[in-house]
Design a protein around this motif. Sequence first.
Motif, mmCIF file in Angstrom:
data_model
loop_
_atom_site.group_PDB
_atom_site.id
_atom_site.type_symbol
_atom_site.label_atom_id
_atom_site.label_comp_id
_atom_site.label_asym_id
_atom_site.label_seq_id
_atom_site.Cartn_x
_atom_site.Cartn_y
_atom_site.Cartn_z
ATOM 1 N N GLU B 280 0.845 -1.192 0.000
ATOM 2 C CA GLU B 280 0.000 0.000 0.000
ATOM 3 C C GLU B 280 0.883 1.246 0.000
ATOM 4 O OE1 GLU B 280 -3.471 -0.485 0.418
ATOM 5 O OE2 GLU B 280 -3.043 -2.633 0.347
ATOM 6 N N ARG B 281 0.304 2.350 -0.437
ATOM 7 C CA ARG B 281 0.949 3.658 -0.290
ATOM 8 C C ARG B 281 0.042 4.508 0.592
ATOM 9 N NH1 ARG B 281 4.885 5.079 -4.341
ATOM 10 N NH2 ARG B 281 4.920 3.655 -6.120
ATOM 11 N N ARG B 282 0.647 5.292 1.463
ATOM 12 C CA ARG B 282 -0.129 6.161 2.349
ATOM 13 C C ARG B 282 0.235 7.611 2.072
ATOM 14 N NH1 ARG B 282 -2.283 2.274 3.177
ATOM 15 N NH2 ARG B 282 -2.360 0.874 4.961
ATOM 16 N N PRO B 283 -0.707 8.521 2.284
ATOM 17 C CA PRO B 283 -0.361 9.941 2.181
ATOM 18 C C PRO B 283 0.828 10.229 3.083
ATOM 19 C CG PRO B 283 -2.725 9.667 2.401
ATOM 20 C CD PRO B 283 -2.129 8.310 2.617
ATOM 21 N N ALA B 284 1.747 11.018 2.597
ATOM 22 C CA ALA B 284 2.980 11.256 3.343
ATOM 23 C C ALA B 284 2.991 12.659 3.925
ATOM 24 C CB ALA B 284 4.182 11.061 2.446
#
Lengths: 395, 395
Positions: B280-284
């Motif tokens: 997954e990618r998460r807001p950074a």
Amino acid sequence: MKQIAILGSTGSIGRNTLRVVDALKGEFGVAALGAGANVELLTRQVEQWRPRMVSVSDEESAEKLIYELKQRGVASRPVIGVGVEGLCEVATFDGVETVIGAVVGARGLLPTYRALELGRRVALANKETLVVAGELMTRAAEKSGAELLPVDSEHNALHQCLRGEKRREVKRLILTASGGPFRNSSKEEIENATPAQALRHPTWRMGAKITVDSATMMNKGLEVIEAHWLFNASADEIDILVHPQSVAHSMIELVDGSIIAQLGVTDMRHAIQYALTYPERRPADLPPLDLTMLGKLEFFAPDPEKFPCVALAYDALRRGGTMPAVLNAANEVAVAAFLDEKIRFGDIPRLIRAACEAHTPQTASSLDTVLAADRWARDWVEQKITCQWTAASVN
Amino acid sequence: MKQIAILGSTGSIGRNTLRVVDALKGEFGVAALGAGANVELLTRQVEQWRPRMVSVSDEESAEKLIYELKQRGVASRPVIGVGVEGLCEVATFDGVETVIGAVVGARGLLPTYRALELGRRVALANKETLVVAGELMTRAAEKSGAELLPVDSEHNALHQCLRGEKRREVKRLILTASGGPFRNSSKEEIENATPAQALRHPTWRMGAKITVDSATMMNKGLEVIEAHWLFNASADEIDILVHPQSVAHSMIELVDGSIIAQLGVTDMRHAIQYALTYPERRPADLPPLDLTMLGKLEFFAPDPEKFPCVALAYDALRRGGTMPAVLNAANEVAVAAFLDEKIRFGDIPRLIRAACEAHTPQTASSLDTVLAADRWARDWVEQKITCQWTAASVN
């Protein structure tokens, strides 16, 4: 051997598709070719590729083709269709897996639609298809399970960047733009640019219409609308980045701030091959991209003052329905008038804006509806121009 | 809540990992922390994160930690381990899903190996692990099904570029390099560069050892070896491209000529978060990359004359076995001697070459074997330096 059909085989995309098919020796067969009136080239294509069906624009061309094939002693005579109906027969020809949609203009809409209805993969190079009828096309593709693969370099790049990503984790699609020949010109110089100046594109060699679209940056506006339909992205999720070197063909930004870009040589055969072989990639008969030879890559924000066509396209996308069809048709007529030296370069966006303002968008519920809007806009702009359109009349 | 363990929690990667965990509120818990002798910072980390286990370098630090925690009234007292054994307990602590391997130097090898044996995801920032023991590590990971995710920006970028691609369709991995402070220096200037000059890195702020590695470009050489193990690529499939702006963190070339690049801000939190949350990618919690603010991106071929360390690393990779361990150890000792002003900058590659030439590589069959080679090389180079090593002695 996978069978393909080409709508627009004698145009630039069509010819390059056949070069790609040639380079991919034996992987693809050419079942059907749709062309216009360039019978000479079509004859040679038939001779080399032996399609079982071809289509030309009119009866006269059909007769000429029969004559030419006989003259050259080509034994296998293909079935010959005519007009849009002929193109639809090419698009739906039995056993075809992939249709290359490269007919210029509105003539490509119906055949592309038919191919999508049948669940065929469409490698799409026709710019109008999604701008004018994006909703209908994507709905047909969804229903049949057809794949719609973009062949122009920017959307093809986006497709490549998106391969490993989840749609919900993509924050922005970033279309790169060369900026065209007037990137560094003043507003005044742009206003009065001549056709010769507008046709001097810095990086890509293309047809006159598309080259002028690049000079007005309407090409990016139209691409924003295409990207919306291809990748289910809202206008707010699509950005334009001026990149004069045209090496990064486009990029995506992910939610974590990462940017994935696709870079490559400026040769349309890359995108054509990608669309044909996807999800596989094949070694390409192209020179490799040598980044060390490029000097530098630059990126600029587009200037909305100098290139008002971009905002017009965003507006049309946001208003939706038949509005993008009107935008596209108004642009086509205005560009043709500019090339004919009937209007100034600066009149192109003014005419488009005026046409869009005069139009009340309707739901794009059928091809007839969008084609009616297209026709309305053409007539409206043509009349405007005939009635001595001058910049002064709207400014 | 997923539990993580950090090997090297008080170092730069460790501290940034905790910032990322903080920003990802509640998604990750910190089960175990392994540190060295920075008890002051470790105390605060324990206070904030309440790990159930911590590890320090020695008994004295352990006692100091117990005292400090009592002083501050921290109720929950973690289990305290010591030395490499303590680090191994941290790496294998019960319930941990992901281990961040950020201990500097050879101390990180065994704990990382233990984590991989247990099938745990390892987010790897320890540069030596794969250079010295790549075969052992990747074999352990393969056997247990552990994921090995790179945290340094270049390999992390490659990992991102490779997401949607099939390994057999990848032609080249292209590691970008800033080129370091001596990119535009002459061979003579480089030969006699001072530590102060070598420590002036143009884009990244890092520790002294790594910054000197960047100045010799040995960092890229080591990264080539790491890339070999991480992505199963041969030396011939890995290239280096000098890119002074460090915006494109690395790229891949596909068989069809397409190049996919990952671009981003130069903040290690990006790669750390990626390795934690993958797939997954998460807001950074990072500023976005604004390409329009960058001016330009440049790309150059590395100069083998000015940076001989690169070829030394390729050679060591090709010779295989214990040779990369010798390369790495010789480099470490040489860099330390250079920072101590015992040798000249230009002696660094000469010492490494001499050590590699003096070494007969063995199969890297166990950690003991590679660590013995590592020790041998350290002793060999130290002795060379003690015996009045001068450039003249080999030139």
